[in-house]
Structure formats: C-alpha cells, structure tokens
Motif scaffolding. Structure first.
Motif, PDB file in Angstrom:
ATOM      1  N   PHE A   1      44.050  23.278  21.804  1.00 33.90           N
ATOM      2  CA  PHE A   1      44.280  24.723  21.772  1.00 33.90           C
ATOM      3  C   PHE A   1      43.427  25.440  22.810  1.00 33.90           C
ATOM      4  O   PHE A   1      43.890  26.373  23.486  1.00 33.90           O
ATOM      5  CB  PHE A   1      43.972  25.265  20.374  1.00 33.90           C
ATOM      6  N   GLY A   2      42.153  25.020  22.945  1.00 33.40           N
ATOM      7  CA  GLY A   2      41.287  25.653  23.927  1.00 33.40           C
ATOM      8  C   GLY A   2      41.781  25.464  25.349  1.00 33.40           C
ATOM      9  O   GLY A   2      41.684  26.384  26.179  1.00 33.40           O
ATOM     10  N   THR A   3      42.318  24.286  25.657  1.00 34.51           N
ATOM     11  CA  THR A   3      42.865  24.049  26.994  1.00 34.51           C
ATOM     12  C   THR A   3      44.068  24.931  27.260  1.00 34.51           C
ATOM     13  O   THR A   3      44.204  25.501  28.350  1.00 34.51           O
ATOM     14  CB  THR A   3      43.253  22.567  27.131  1.00 34.51           C
ATOM     15  N   TYR A   4      44.935  25.055  26.279  1.00 32.99           N
ATOM     16  CA  TYR A   4      46.109  25.916  26.438  1.00 32.99           C
ATOM     17  C   TYR A   4      45.710  27.369  26.676  1.00 32.99           C
ATOM     18  O   TYR A   4      46.270  28.050  27.537  1.00 32.99           O
ATOM     19  CB  TYR A   4      46.990  25.798  25.198  1.00 32.99           C
ATOM     20  N   LEU A   5      44.701  27.846  25.941  1.00 27.19           N
ATOM     21  CA  LEU A   5      44.288  29.238  26.085  1.00 27.19           C
ATOM     22  C   LEU A   5      43.541  29.474  27.391  1.00 27.19           C
ATOM     23  O   LEU A   5      43.836  30.428  28.130  1.00 27.19           O
ATOM     24  CB  LEU A   5      43.411  29.631  24.895  1.00 27.19           C
ATOM     25  N   LEU A   6      42.581  28.615  27.712  1.00 24.55           N
ATOM     26  CA  LEU A   6      41.763  28.829  28.905  1.00 24.55           C
ATOM     27  C   LEU A   6      42.526  28.578  30.197  1.00 24.55           C
ATOM     28  O   LEU A   6      42.155  29.120  31.244  1.00 24.55           O
ATOM     29  CB  LEU A   6      40.524  27.932  28.854  1.00 24.55           C
ATOM     30  N   SER A   7      43.569  27.761  30.143  1.00 24.15           N
ATOM     31  CA  SER A   7      44.358  27.523  31.359  1.00 24.15           C
ATOM     32  C   SER A   7      45.011  28.810  31.846  1.00 24.15           C
ATOM     33  O   SER A   7      45.037  29.093  33.053  1.00 24.15           O
ATOM     34  CB  SER A   7      45.427  26.458  31.098  1.00 24.15           C
ATOM     35  N   SER A   8      45.519  29.602  30.913  1.00 23.99           N
ATOM     36  CA  SER A   8      46.109  30.885  31.300  1.00 23.99           C
ATOM     37  C   SER A   8      45.042  31.871  31.762  1.00 23.99           C
ATOM     38  O   SER A   8      45.278  32.680  32.653  1.00 23.99           O
ATOM     39  CB  SER A   8      46.894  31.477  30.132  1.00 23.99           C
ATOM     40  N   VAL A   9      43.835  31.792  31.172  1.00 26.47           N
ATOM     41  CA  VAL A   9      42.744  32.684  31.587  1.00 26.47           C
ATOM     42  C   VAL A   9      42.245  32.311  32.977  1.00 26.47           C
ATOM     43  O   VAL A   9      42.078  33.170  33.857  1.00 26.47           O
ATOM     44  CB  VAL A   9      41.592  32.630  30.566  1.00 26.47           C
ATOM     45  N   PHE A  10      42.014  31.024  33.215  1.00 29.34           N
ATOM     46  CA  PHE A  10      41.529  30.582  34.523  1.00 29.34           C
ATOM     47  C   PHE A  10      42.607  30.721  35.596  1.00 29.34           C
ATOM     48  O   PHE A  10      42.282  30.809  36.785  1.00 29.34           O
ATOM     49  CB  PHE A  10      41.066  29.129  34.453  1.00 29.34           C
ATOM     50  N   GLY A  11      43.882  30.716  35.184  1.00 24.70           N
ATOM     51  CA  GLY A  11      44.944  30.895  36.167  1.00 24.70           C
ATOM     52  C   GLY A  11      44.942  32.257  36.822  1.00 24.70           C
ATOM     53  O   GLY A  11      45.449  32.429  37.929  1.00 24.70           O
ATOM     54  N   THR A  12      44.363  33.259  36.145  1.00 23.14           N
ATOM     55  CA  THR A  12      44.261  34.620  36.695  1.00 23.14           C
ATOM     56  C   THR A  12      42.858  34.907  37.222  1.00 23.14           C
ATOM     57  O   THR A  12      42.521  36.071  37.433  1.00 23.14           O
ATOM     58  CB  THR A  12      44.626  35.642  35.610  1.00 23.14           C
ATOM     59  N   PHE A  13      42.032  33.864  37.416  1.00 13.25           N
ATOM     60  CA  PHE A  13      40.669  34.076  37.907  1.00 13.25           C
ATOM     61  C   PHE A  13      40.712  34.603  39.342  1.00 13.25           C
ATOM     62  O   PHE A  13      41.490  34.119  40.165  1.00 13.25           O
ATOM     63  CB  PHE A  13      39.892  32.756  37.868  1.00 13.25           C
ATOM     64  N   PRO A  14      39.913  35.603  39.690  1.00 12.90           N
ATOM     65  CA  PRO A  14      39.961  36.191  41.043  1.00 12.90           C
ATOM     66  C   PRO A  14      39.680  35.154  42.124  1.00 12.90           C
ATOM     67  O   PRO A  14      38.633  34.492  42.116  1.00 12.90           O
ATOM     68  CB  PRO A  14      38.857  37.261  40.993  1.00 12.90           C
ATOM     69  N   LYS A  15      40.588  35.008  43.064  1.00 13.97           N
ATOM     70  CA  LYS A  15      40.416  34.031  44.137  1.00 13.97           C
ATOM     71  C   LYS A  15      39.304  34.441  45.096  1.00 13.97           C
ATOM     72  O   LYS A  15      38.703  33.585  45.753  1.00 13.97           O
ATOM     73  CB  LYS A  15      41.731  33.871  44.900  1.00 13.97           C
ATOM     74  N   GLU A  16      39.036  35.740  45.203  1.00 14.65           N
ATOM     75  CA  GLU A  16      37.988  36.187  46.116  1.00 14.65           C
ATOM     76  C   GLU A  16      36.631  35.616  45.720  1.00 14.65           C
ATOM     77  O   GLU A  16      35.816  35.252  46.573  1.00 14.65           O
ATOM     78  CB  GLU A  16      37.917  37.717  46.134  1.00 14.65           C
TER      79      GLU A  16
END
Length: 298
Positions: free
Chosen positions: A175-190
C-alpha cells in the motif's frame, strides 16, 4: 487638472484607519442539516466507547440487574485486574508494540525505496507495477493463510513474531508503494536537477532531498501502519499460538468461552486494549496534522 482626495486625519496627524465592516453571515438550512449529520455521526462513533467505559467499571451484579447503559452503583475494578493477571497484559502490550513498531519502520523504508524507483526513477512498466502492488494490497488475508502457514512451518518461523512482522511488512509496504509512487511522480524536477548539478548521486538525493521534503507524508504512513498492525487479529491468531507471543487483540479473545462470556471483564479488556493506541495517537497527532496540512498545501 488633477484632483487629489485627502484622507481624514486624526489630531496627531496620522491618517485615520479605514472603517471596518462587519461581515454578517447567516447559516442556511442546508448548513444546519450538514452540522446535524456531523454531530449524529460523531455520537454514533463515540457511543460504543461510552458503553465500554461504563461497563468496564461495573460489577456482574450491576450488569445483570440493570441495562448496559445504566451507571454502576460503585466502582468495580476486579474486571480490570482479572484480565491483567490472566493474560499477563504487559507482555501482550510489548508484543503488540514490538510487532507494530518494527512493521511501521520497515514498511515505510521499503515503500520509499520502491516508490523512488517507480515514481522518480521511471522504471519500465511503471503503471503495471503500481497496479500489481495495488492488487497485492487488495488480496484478502484468508487467501494468504495456508501458503504462509506452509512457508513458515518449513523455514521454522511458525509461532514466531517475525512471521507476523514479515507478513505485515509486505502487506503494508504494498500500500505504501502504491501511495508514494503517485506522490514521488509529481516531485518537482527542478529540485532533482539542482541536486544532480551539485554532484549528488541517487542515494544522496533520496536520503538528503526526497525524504526530508516528503517526511510529513512518511510520518502519516508510519502512524497508520502502526495502528493498522496493532489492530490486526486473524494473522496473529493463526501464526502466534503460544501464550508468550500473542498480541493484545488475540489476548482479549481468551476471556470468551464457548457458552459463557463475562461482559464486564470483556469490556475491561477492550478498554485496556484501546488505551495504548489512544495514547500513541495523541502523541503523534501533531504528525498527522502536519502531514495532512502539507498534502493540502501541496
């Protein structure tokens, strides 16, 4: 020709403050309906706890002569002491605390590593992997019992707390991987590009940049993993058969017989089992608030 508008001044020569207008708001009928629904829902949630609290300090005679909602005539503590001594409650609290604490920490670490590879590393088949983790989290525990029983009996971990820890680390980290994957997917590239320019490698970027920024979310996950694991019943009941390894939810069932159940002692056991999680929640309430607020601001 320009015209100027002079603002009124006080006797000391400073401009007078602009008049403040009071905002008047009236609640509509819909607002009152929503408020009444929230109050009714809150009472429905609190009601079972009130019943447990009342019956925990009630003697069997008071319970038999009165109703479950009647107040006790005197404070009766034999139910609490009976449960405390019969199941060795401090030992059960330590077992639950150790299992839930280790699961919460390991599940968050594994979730961070998996989500970092999927959400930021952009591995191939990213969507399929996320769906696979979601599917693993949706499997009912009854499906896992026999395969896990066979595995733990073979490797010698049956009736060992590590069998429960390994099981729940895998379940919670899915569950943590599923949730954090979407969070890290929007991490600022800058931020990631700035860290790369400074010579930061992948590991250093993860532990020095990504984790500190995502700490509010990780704190919320850790609190939830702890509470979820503490309240688990079926898997600890199946894999921890000896009295010395049992957890608090499993120990509560020891008071229930085949045809007879002491309601007052059972209520006292439920009260004692609820107090540690309530204390844990109050201690980490600020962590939950910060995590939810950070997610809303982001």
């Amino acid at each position: 020709m320009q015209t100027t508008i002079e603002t009124p001044k006080t006797s000391s020569g400073t401009p007078e403050p602009a008049p403040k207008f009071k905002k008047t708001s009236r609640r509509s009928l819909g607002d009152w309906i929503v408020l009444a629904a929230i109050v009714a829902f809150a009472l429905a949630v609190v009601f079972p706890f009130i019943v447990i609290l009342i019956n925990s300090f009630k003697s069997p005679t008071d319970y038999a002569t009165g109703s479950p909602l009647s107040l006790p005539t005197s404070i009766y503590l034999d139910g609490i002491t009976t449960f405390w001594e019969r199941v060795n409650f401090p030992e059960k609290v330590w077992n639950s605390f150790f299992i839930a604490g280790v699961v919460a920490v390991l599940a968050v670490v594994i979730s961070v590593l998996n989500a970092y590879a999927i959400g930021i590393g952009r591995v191939k088949g990213r969507v399929s992997l996320i769906l696979l983790f979601l599917l693993a989290n949706m499997l009912p525990q009854e499906v896992l019992l026999y395969p896990l029983y066979t595995i733990f009996r073979t490797i010698g971990l049956y009736d060992n707390v590590w069998s429960v820890i390994i099981t729940f680390v895998v379940i919670q980290s899915a569950f943590g991987t599923y949730l954090l994957s979407s969070v890290f997917g929007t991490f600022p590239k800058e931020i990631l590009e700035a860290a790369a320019i400074d010579g930061s490698g992948r590991w250093r970027t993860l532990w020095s940049v990504v984790v500190p920024i995502s700490w509010p979310t990780l704190g919320v996950l850790m609190v939830f993993f702890f509470i979820w694991t503490w309240n688990e019943f079926l898997i600890p009941l199946t894999f921890l058969i000896s009295n010395a390894n049992q957890t608090v939810p499993v120990a509560i069932t020891a008071l229930q017989g085949d045809r007879l159940m002491d309601v007052t002692t059972t209520s006292a056991s439920a009260l004692l089992g609820m107090i540690p999680t309530l204390i844990f929640f109050l201690i980490f309430q600020r962590t939950l608030t910060r995590g939810i607020t950070a997610g809303a601001v982001k």
